[in-house]
Design a protein around this motif. Structure first.
Motif, PDB file in Angstrom:
ATOM      1  N   MET A   1      31.310  -0.855 -74.949  1.00 41.08           N
ATOM      2  CA  MET A   1      31.030  -0.686 -73.465  1.00 41.08           C
ATOM      3  C   MET A   1      30.858  -0.238 -73.207  1.00 41.08           C
ATOM      4  SD  MET A   1      31.503  -4.124 -71.132  1.00 41.08           S
ATOM      5  CE  MET A   1      31.074  -5.105 -72.569  1.00 41.08           C
ATOM      6  N   VAL A   2      31.793   1.041 -73.003  1.00 38.07           N
ATOM      7  CA  VAL A   2      31.687   2.298 -72.276  1.00 38.07           C
ATOM      8  C   VAL A   2      30.859   2.869 -72.391  1.00 38.07           C
ATOM      9  CG1 VAL A   2      33.216   4.201 -72.159  1.00 38.07           C
ATOM     10  CG2 VAL A   2      34.049   2.044 -72.182  1.00 38.07           C
ATOM     11  N   TYR A   3      30.463   3.041 -74.139  1.00 40.99           N
ATOM     12  CA  TYR A   3      29.347   3.864 -74.343  1.00 40.99           C
ATOM     13  C   TYR A   3      28.579   3.616 -73.961  1.00 40.99           C
ATOM     14  CZ  TYR A   3      26.070   6.498 -77.829  1.00 40.99           C
ATOM     15  OH  TYR A   3      25.401   7.186 -77.845  1.00 40.99           O
ATOM     16  N   ALA A   4      27.741   2.310 -73.745  1.00 39.03           N
ATOM     17  CA  ALA A   4      26.704   1.795 -73.393  1.00 39.03           C
ATOM     18  C   ALA A   4      26.398   1.665 -71.908  1.00 39.03           C
ATOM     19  CB  ALA A   4      26.933  -0.040 -73.740  1.00 39.03           C
ATOM     20  N   SER A   5      27.837   1.860 -71.145  1.00 42.01           N
ATOM     21  CA  SER A   5      27.525   2.274 -69.584  1.00 42.01           C
ATOM     22  C   SER A   5      26.608   4.224 -69.971  1.00 42.01           C
ATOM     23  CB  SER A   5      28.686   2.139 -69.018  1.00 42.01           C
ATOM     24  OG  SER A   5      29.830   3.124 -69.916  1.00 42.01           O
ATOM     25  N   GLU A   6      27.263   4.869 -70.660  1.00 39.76           N
ATOM     26  CA  GLU A   6      27.382   5.931 -70.260  1.00 39.76           C
ATOM     27  C   GLU A   6      25.828   6.609 -70.555  1.00 39.76           C
ATOM     28  OE1 GLU A   6      30.035   8.152 -72.843  1.00 39.76           O
ATOM     29  OE2 GLU A   6      31.741   7.640 -71.760  1.00 39.76           O
ATOM     30  N   GLN A   7      24.876   5.199 -71.467  1.00 36.68           N
ATOM     31  CA  GLN A   7      23.676   6.144 -72.391  1.00 36.68           C
ATOM     32  C   GLN A   7      22.382   5.401 -71.303  1.00 36.68           C
ATOM     33  OE1 GLN A   7      22.665   7.314 -74.975  1.00 36.68           O
ATOM     34  NE2 GLN A   7      25.191   8.208 -74.741  1.00 36.68           N
ATOM     35  N   MET A   8      23.447   4.218 -70.381  1.00 34.72           N
ATOM     36  CA  MET A   8      22.075   3.766 -68.971  1.00 34.72           C
ATOM     37  C   MET A   8      22.618   4.403 -68.473  1.00 34.72           C
ATOM     38  SD  MET A   8      22.626  -0.011 -68.086  1.00 34.72           S
ATOM     39  CE  MET A   8      22.072  -0.695 -69.447  1.00 34.72           C
ATOM     40  N   ILE A   9      22.958   5.495 -67.785  1.00 31.43           N
ATOM     41  CA  ILE A   9      23.399   6.156 -66.589  1.00 31.43           C
ATOM     42  C   ILE A   9      22.576   6.952 -67.110  1.00 31.43           C
ATOM     43  CG2 ILE A   9      25.035   7.677 -66.129  1.00 31.43           C
ATOM     44  CD1 ILE A   9      27.359   5.126 -65.911  1.00 31.43           C
ATOM     45  N   LEU A  10      22.840   7.792 -68.565  1.00 35.61           N
ATOM     46  CA  LEU A  10      21.781   8.582 -68.833  1.00 35.61           C
ATOM     47  C   LEU A  10      20.176   8.170 -68.904  1.00 35.61           C
ATOM     48  CD1 LEU A  10      21.590  11.428 -70.062  1.00 35.61           C
ATOM     49  CD2 LEU A  10      21.827  10.369 -72.260  1.00 35.61           C
TER      50      LEU A  10
ATOM     51  N   GLU B   1      27.297   1.521 -64.372  1.00 34.55           N
ATOM     52  CA  GLU B   1      28.726   2.360 -63.605  1.00 34.55           C
ATOM     53  C   GLU B   1      29.636   0.456 -63.528  1.00 34.55           C
ATOM     54  OE1 GLU B   1      27.741   3.858 -59.915  1.00 34.55           O
ATOM     55  OE2 GLU B   1      27.681   5.218 -60.536  1.00 34.55           O
ATOM     56  N   SER B   2      28.896  -0.268 -63.174  1.00 33.07           N
ATOM     57  CA  SER B   2      29.180  -2.053 -63.464  1.00 33.07           C
ATOM     58  C   SER B   2      29.344  -2.217 -64.670  1.00 33.07           C
ATOM     59  CB  SER B   2      28.048  -2.861 -62.690  1.00 33.07           C
ATOM     60  OG  SER B   2      27.575  -2.782 -61.940  1.00 33.07           O
ATOM     61  N   LEU B   3      28.918  -1.704 -65.791  1.00 32.63           N
ATOM     62  CA  LEU B   3      29.538  -2.188 -67.200  1.00 32.63           C
ATOM     63  C   LEU B   3      30.434  -1.224 -67.035  1.00 32.63           C
ATOM     64  CD1 LEU B   3      25.982  -1.642 -68.785  1.00 32.63           C
ATOM     65  CD2 LEU B   3      27.677  -3.959 -68.286  1.00 32.63           C
ATOM     66  N   GLN B   4      30.626  -0.100 -66.583  1.00 30.11           N
ATOM     67  CA  GLN B   4      31.971   1.020 -67.061  1.00 30.11           C
ATOM     68  C   GLN B   4      33.628  -0.203 -66.476  1.00 30.11           C
ATOM     69  OE1 GLN B   4      31.657   4.512 -65.198  1.00 30.11           O
ATOM     70  NE2 GLN B   4      30.686   5.742 -66.667  1.00 30.11           N
TER      71      GLN B   4
END
Length: 291
Positions: free
Chosen positions: A261-270, A235-238
């Motif tokens: 970076m948005v994709y990186a944040s989504e995958q980290m949340i996943l 969420e912080s990366l978003q």
């Protein structure tokens, strides 16, 4: 008379040798007992050559046949597992987070590289903003390495090291952003200065959450707790991705860096949701049809 003298000599010699044998036997027993008391429990029949009429020797033999108090205490203590004594809970597998965390690390590393290219269009290449992009790239590499180690049950220490190293890279990038604010102030670009200054907080928060994820693994907490930390980091990366796009709205590299970076944040949340055991909702009806 000669016969009487010889008989008396024999009796005196035999009476003198018996005490000597007895004394030497007692000395040997005392020396062996000082070495190890367990020897006598197994070799007690070897002492049968001693005179049985001597009360002192029988008392020594009977005492040696009794096991020592320390050996009894040693055998009475039950075996206890070190994991129970330490109070650590068994850590379940981190393998479910391997694939999304790998994608997150790759995307974050690419976002950092594109951020360095953005500084070229801003005529800031080689400055603190470029160093911040390099730190983001290094953090992505650490995440990808941590994801590769998540596939193995015995590589928890490697995952901890890589997560904390990635957190250090993000924290270093946050420090570089602080220097970039001062550089923008010197250049007189107040808009860019405000955008860079707003990037410091989410990057620092992402570093803190990522470090806490590694600390949770080290403390033996449940993987669901590690998943919560990764979700907070995503969420912080978003928030950080939205600000990266504002650095240069006209730059294609800036837009692509934000998307990565948005994709990186989504995958980290996943990855965090995978560790928590939350399943994806299946598509209903014909919503699975693309286009």
């Amino acid at each position: 008379q000669n016969k009487q003298h010889s008989a008396m000599a024999r009796s005196s010699s035999s009476s003198s040798t018996i005490p000597l044998l007895l004394i030497s036997s007692i000395i040997i027993i005392v020396i062996l007992q000082s070495i190890d008391s367990d020897i006598f429990s197994s070799n007690a029949p070897l002492l049968s050559f001693l005179p049985t009429t001597n009360a002192f020797t029988t008392a020594i033999v009977s005492s040696t046949r009794q096991p020592s108090q320390s050996s009894q205490q040693h055998h009475d203590v039950p075996y206890q597992s070190s994991r129970k004594t330490c109070g650590l809970q068994p850590l379940r597998s981190l393998k479910p987070a391997a694939v999304p965390l790998m994608d997150s690390g790759k995307a974050l590393a690419r976002s950092g590289e594109l951020l360095i290219d953005v500084t070229t269009s801003l005529n800031l290449y080689g400055g603190s903003l470029s160093a911040a992009g390099a730190s983001i790239r290094n953090s992505g590499d650490c995440l990808a390495q941590a994801a590769a180690s998540c596939r193995f049950k015995t590589a928890a220490e490697l995952v901890i090291d890589e997560l904390r190293e990635g957190a250090d890279c993000l924290r270093e990038g946050s420090d570089k952003l602080s220097l970039a604010v001062k550089e923008s102030e010197v250049d007189g670009d107040t808009v860019l200065m405000g955008t860079i200054e707003s990037m410091i907080l989410p990057m620092g928060e992402a570093a803190s959450w990522l470090e806490e994820a590694g600390a949770s693994i080290m403390q033996g907490q449940k993987v669901s707790v590690v998943g919560d930390k990764l979700i907070s980091c995503g969420e912080s990366l978003q928030l950080l991705a939205m600000l990266v796009k504002s650095l240069d709205p006209t730059s294609a590299d800036g837009k692509l860096s934000s998307q990565r970076m948005v994709y990186a944040s989504e995958q980290m949340i996943l990855a965090g949701n995978e560790l928590k055991g939350e399943k994806k909702e299946k598509a209903k009806g014909k919503s699975w049809i693309k286009g």
